[in-house]
Design a protein around this motif. Structure first.
Motif, mmCIF file in Angstrom:
data_model
loop_
_atom_site.group_PDB
_atom_site.id
_atom_site.type_symbol
_atom_site.label_atom_id
_atom_site.label_comp_id
_atom_site.label_asym_id
_atom_site.label_seq_id
_atom_site.Cartn_x
_atom_site.Cartn_y
_atom_site.Cartn_z
ATOM 1 N N GLU A 7 59.788 -6.566 18.856
ATOM 2 C CA GLU A 7 58.989 -7.765 18.775
ATOM 3 C C GLU A 7 57.438 -7.528 19.425
ATOM 4 O O GLU A 7 57.456 -6.769 20.319
ATOM 5 N N TYR B 298 54.559 -11.703 16.017
ATOM 6 C CA TYR B 298 54.102 -12.913 16.229
ATOM 7 C C TYR B 298 52.808 -13.173 16.296
ATOM 8 O O TYR B 298 52.004 -12.377 16.912
ATOM 9 N N SER C 165 56.186 -23.061 21.349
ATOM 10 C CA SER C 165 55.776 -22.668 20.007
ATOM 11 C C SER C 165 56.818 -23.135 18.802
ATOM 12 O O SER C 165 58.193 -22.717 19.062
ATOM 13 N N TYR D 111 57.695 -19.914 16.898
ATOM 14 C CA TYR D 111 58.655 -19.029 17.662
ATOM 15 C C TYR D 111 59.897 -19.550 17.503
ATOM 16 O O TYR D 111 60.974 -18.550 17.100
ATOM 17 N N HIS D 112 60.312 -20.864 17.591
ATOM 18 C CA HIS D 112 61.585 -21.474 17.425
ATOM 19 C C HIS D 112 62.078 -21.124 16.224
ATOM 20 O O HIS D 112 63.185 -20.850 16.376
ATOM 21 N N ARG E 208 52.542 -17.634 22.039
ATOM 22 C CA ARG E 208 53.268 -18.728 22.637
ATOM 23 C C ARG E 208 54.849 -18.432 22.337
ATOM 24 O O ARG E 208 55.077 -17.975 21.322
ATOM 25 N N LYS E 209 55.677 -18.862 23.445
ATOM 26 C CA LYS E 209 56.984 -18.827 23.058
ATOM 27 C C LYS E 209 57.577 -19.943 23.136
ATOM 28 O O LYS E 209 57.881 -20.590 22.142
ATOM 29 N N GLY E 210 58.070 -20.553 24.251
ATOM 30 C CA GLY E 210 59.067 -21.948 24.535
ATOM 31 C C GLY E 210 58.123 -23.135 23.840
ATOM 32 O O GLY E 210 59.120 -23.734 23.310
ATOM 33 N N GLN F 188 63.187 -17.537 15.798
ATOM 34 C CA GLN F 188 64.411 -17.219 16.686
ATOM 35 C C GLN F 188 65.422 -17.445 15.817
ATOM 36 O O GLN F 188 66.554 -16.923 15.718
ATOM 37 N N PHE G 177 53.727 -9.420 19.918
ATOM 38 C CA PHE G 177 53.028 -10.497 20.066
ATOM 39 C C PHE G 177 51.281 -10.434 19.993
ATOM 40 O O PHE G 177 50.843 -9.429 20.575
#
Ligand SMILES: Cc1cc2nc3c(=O)[nH]c(=O)nc-3n(C[C@H](O)[C@H](O)[C@H](O)COP(=O)(O)O)c2cc1C
Length: 233
Positions: free
Chosen positions: A36, A7, A15, A18-19, A11-13, A22, A38
């Motif tokens: 994974e 990645y 980003s 990122y989405h 950033r996750k939620g 997923q 980051f």
């Protein structure tokens, strides 16, 4: 399909990139392992330009960071890299990560394993720049010898995923459903594109004719690539 994901940011939620990753992982992993990493946490340093990797990559001062990433990528069928567009290109930490693999470029010491893998590169922008950003990533994948590289770029018109409209979310979902079967269909027994094979033959001729770096020539010889052996067979 075994997958390694690098990645481009932590950033996750929030980003968008990122989405999207997923969604692809859900389609492609089929319960197999997903490793994974980051950036920049996984590789926090810039390349120092010490050239150690060109004679022995384990001597890289950052090898402790790189080792788990190298091992995961070597063991995967698919490498996914993500990068939001930062000023029309990959974020600095992604470039720093890629710089650490200069020794793996085809003119030097590419890993034979890469010629049996696929890569999926994902980029998002607010409005423009995914083409040049994806090229930053694709250059490395092709020169690493990755057999086939797919790119997915999307202008999400937002700073984070919460702001992405329903229409764009639906487009993304449709695109993921469309591209994933192509990657799945080629999951095993893959052969490199003509471009990757062409690069191999150009570099092979260079090793034979010029042999700029002794360690590179020794590596190509040891692989049997200056004779009849080919990394994709
Ligand atoms: C430092 C920085 C530079 C950016 N540069 C661009 C740009 O050149 N073009 C663009 O369209 N968006 C640009 N953006 C917006 C992001 O690319 C966009 O919001 C992206 O979807 C963010 O991805 P993320 O949600 O996965 O973090 C920039 C954002 C940041 C923080």
């Amino acid at each position: 399909m075994k997958i390694t994901v690098i990645y481009g940011t932590g950033r996750k939620g929030k980003s968008s990139t990122y989405h999207i990753a997923q969604q692809f992982i859900e389609e492609l992993s089929e319960g197999d392992s997903v490793a994974e990493f980051f950036l920049p946490q996984a590789m926090p340093n810039f390349c120092r330009g010490c050239w150690q990797c060109f004679t022995d990559y384990t001597k890289c001062p950052d090898y402790d960071h790189l080792k788990p990433m190298i091992e995961a990528m070597e063991a995967s069928d698919l490498i996914i890299m993500t990068a939001p567009v930062y000023v029309y290109h990959v974020p600095g930490q992604v470039k720093a990560f890629l710089d650490h693999f200069a020794y793996r470029w085809m003119p030097h010491q590419p890993s034979a394993a890469m010629f049996h893998k696929q890569a999926l590169l994902i980029s998002t922008a607010a409005g423009a720049g995914t083409k040049s950003t994806l090229k930053d990533l694709k250059d490395s994948m092709e020169y690493w010898g990755v057999a086939r590289t797919y790119t997915y770029g999307k202008n999400v018109r937002a700073a984070d995923f919460d702001g992405v409209s329903q229409k764009i979310r639906e487009e993304i979902h449709r695109d993921v459903k469309r591209l994933s079967p192509k990657i799945k269909a080629r999951a095993f027994g893959i052969t490199p594109t003509w471009k990757v094979k062409g690069l191999f033959y150009v570099m092979r001729a260079m090793q034979k004719k010029f042999g700029f770096n002794e360690a590179d020539v020794a590596y190509w010889k040891a692989q049997g690539w200056l004779g009849q052996v080919r990394p994709w067979k």
